[in-house]
Design a protein around this motif. Structure first.
Motif, short mmCIF file in Angstrom:
data_model
loop_
_atom_site.label_atom_id
_atom_site.label_comp_id
_atom_site.label_asym_id
_atom_site.label_seq_id
_atom_site.Cartn_x
_atom_site.Cartn_y
_atom_site.Cartn_z
N LYS A 24 -0.37 26.61 28.48
CA LYS A 24 -1.22 27.76 28.12
C LYS A 24 -1.32 28.78 29.25
CE LYS A 24 -3.86 24.95 24.95
NZ LYS A 24 -4.18 23.57 25.14
N ASP A 25 -1.18 28.32 30.47
CA ASP A 25 -1.27 29.21 31.63
C ASP A 25 0.15 29.60 32.03
OD1 ASP A 25 -2.29 30.63 33.76
OD2 ASP A 25 -2.46 28.88 35.06
N LEU A 26 0.64 30.66 31.41
CA LEU A 26 2.05 31.00 31.54
C LEU A 26 2.34 32.04 32.62
CD1 LEU A 26 3.00 31.41 27.77
CD2 LEU A 26 3.17 29.38 29.20
N ILE A 27 3.48 31.88 33.21
CA ILE A 27 4.02 32.92 34.09
C ILE A 27 4.81 33.84 33.18
CG2 ILE A 27 5.64 33.39 35.96
CD1 ILE A 27 4.85 30.53 37.00
N ASP B 71 4.39 28.70 15.20
CA ASP B 71 2.96 28.87 14.94
C ASP B 71 2.18 27.76 15.62
OD1 ASP B 71 0.43 28.32 12.99
OD2 ASP B 71 0.98 30.45 13.06
N ILE B 72 1.03 28.09 16.12
CA ILE B 72 0.18 27.16 16.87
C ILE B 72 -0.21 25.93 16.05
CG2 ILE B 72 -2.05 28.21 16.27
CD1 ILE B 72 -2.70 27.92 19.35
N ASP B 73 -0.18 26.02 14.74
CA ASP B 73 -0.56 24.90 13.88
C ASP B 73 0.61 23.97 13.54
OD1 ASP B 73 -3.28 25.57 13.74
OD2 ASP B 73 -2.89 27.03 12.16
N MET B 74 1.81 24.26 14.02
CA MET B 74 2.96 23.40 13.76
C MET B 74 2.74 22.03 14.39
SD MET B 74 6.96 24.01 14.77
CE MET B 74 7.41 24.99 13.34
N ASP B 75 3.23 20.97 13.74
CA ASP B 75 3.09 19.65 14.35
C ASP B 75 4.31 19.34 15.23
OD1 ASP B 75 5.10 18.02 12.95
OD2 ASP B 75 3.78 18.03 11.21
N ALA C 58 0.85 -1.20 0.00
CA ALA C 58 0.00 0.00 0.00
C ALA C 58 0.88 1.24 0.00
CB ALA C 58 -0.91 -0.01 1.22
N GLN C 59 0.47 2.23 -0.73
CA GLN C 59 1.20 3.49 -0.77
C GLN C 59 1.25 4.08 0.63
OE1 GLN C 59 2.92 5.09 -2.88
NE2 GLN C 59 2.49 4.06 -4.80
N GLU C 60 2.41 4.60 0.97
CA GLU C 60 2.56 5.23 2.28
C GLU C 60 1.67 6.46 2.33
OE1 GLU C 60 6.13 7.28 4.61
OE2 GLU C 60 6.62 5.34 3.73
N GLN C 61 0.86 6.51 3.34
CA GLN C 61 -0.04 7.65 3.49
C GLN C 61 0.69 8.76 4.24
OE1 GLN C 61 -3.32 6.01 5.63
NE2 GLN C 61 -4.09 4.87 3.88
N ASP C 62 0.28 9.97 3.96
CA ASP C 62 0.84 11.09 4.71
C ASP C 62 0.43 10.94 6.16
OD1 ASP C 62 2.15 12.32 2.65
OD2 ASP C 62 0.48 13.65 2.15
N ILE C 63 1.42 10.90 7.02
CA ILE C 63 1.13 10.75 8.44
C ILE C 63 0.89 12.13 9.02
CG2 ILE C 63 2.08 10.01 10.65
CD1 ILE C 63 3.80 8.00 9.02
N LYS C 64 -0.18 12.25 9.74
CA LYS C 64 -0.52 13.53 10.38
C LYS C 64 -0.15 13.41 11.86
CE LYS C 64 -2.57 15.35 6.78
NZ LYS C 64 -1.76 16.15 5.92
N TYR C 65 0.75 14.28 12.27
CA TYR C 65 1.15 14.29 13.67
C TYR C 65 0.33 15.32 14.43
CZ TYR C 65 5.10 11.53 12.12
OH TYR C 65 5.88 10.54 11.60
N GLU C 66 0.29 15.16 15.73
CA GLU C 66 -0.46 16.08 16.57
C GLU C 66 0.15 17.47 16.50
OE1 GLU C 66 -2.14 13.89 20.33
OE2 GLU C 66 -0.08 13.26 19.95
N LYS C 67 -0.66 18.46 16.78
CA LYS C 67 -0.22 19.85 16.79
C LYS C 67 0.44 20.18 18.13
CE LYS C 67 -2.06 20.74 12.79
NZ LYS C 67 -1.18 20.75 11.64
N ILE C 68 1.33 21.15 18.11
CA ILE C 68 1.99 21.53 19.36
C ILE C 68 0.98 22.14 20.34
CG2 ILE C 68 4.29 21.77 18.39
CD1 ILE C 68 3.90 24.79 18.28
N SER C 69 -0.13 22.63 19.82
CA SER C 69 -1.15 23.20 20.71
C SER C 69 -1.71 22.16 21.66
CB SER C 69 -2.28 23.84 19.90
OG SER C 69 -2.85 22.88 19.02
#
Length: 151
Positions: free
Chosen positions: A27-30, A102-106, A11-22
């Motif tokens: 998120k609760d930063l000092i 960027d928030i959308d980076m994997d 089977a052709q290798e599918q594009d693997i989608k990794y989780e986003k850094i978000s």
């Protein structure tokens, strides 16, 4: 008779989608301000057990990052100039040329950023607005979840 040996169809290798850094960023930063006394910022870092954080101006815009390394400059500067340690403002010691992600980076792209820089953390932005912070340790947590079949 001609024999043609063909291997099994793969089977052709599918594009693997990794989780986003978000999914992994803090998120609760000092945060710090440029006009905060450096001694106060160091106290916060030690009490909160953090190794650095974003520096935001009065409009909550990212203007720098303050790290442990930046804070060590306080000691060196005071010893060279024979002045009491801890004098000065955050803006005198912070790093101003800040690389953001960027928030959308994997998570794999982010891991590569850590491998090609000496930074321990990156501010995460969306349309130029600070949304969080991602650290090497956050990406290590993400790496634990990636199945070995995706490597």
């Amino acid at each position: 008779m001609v024999m043609n040996f063909k291997g099994a169809a793969i089977a052709q290798e599918q594009d693997i989608k990794y989780e986003k850094i978000s999914d992994y960023m803090a998120k609760d930063l000092i945060t710090f301000t440029p006009d905060m006394e450096i001694a106060e910022a160091i106290d916060v870092m030690l009490k909160k057990k953090i190794s650095g954080g974003p520096v935001l101006n009065e409009r909550r815009e990212l203007v720098g990052m303050l790290s442990e390394k930046d804070c060590l400059k306080v000691l060196v500067q005071s010893s060279y100039h024979n002045i009491p340690s801890g004098k000065g403002k955050v803006k005198d010691f912070m790093s101003e040329n800040v690389k953001t992600l960027d928030i959308d980076m994997d998570v794999v792209e982010c891991a590569n950023e850590f491998l090609t820089t000496y930074f321990r953390r990156f501010p995460v932005t969306q349309n130029g607005v600070l949304k969080g912070q991602i650290s090497r340790r956050d990406i290590m947590r993400a790496a634990q979840k990636i199945k070995s079949t995706t490597w």
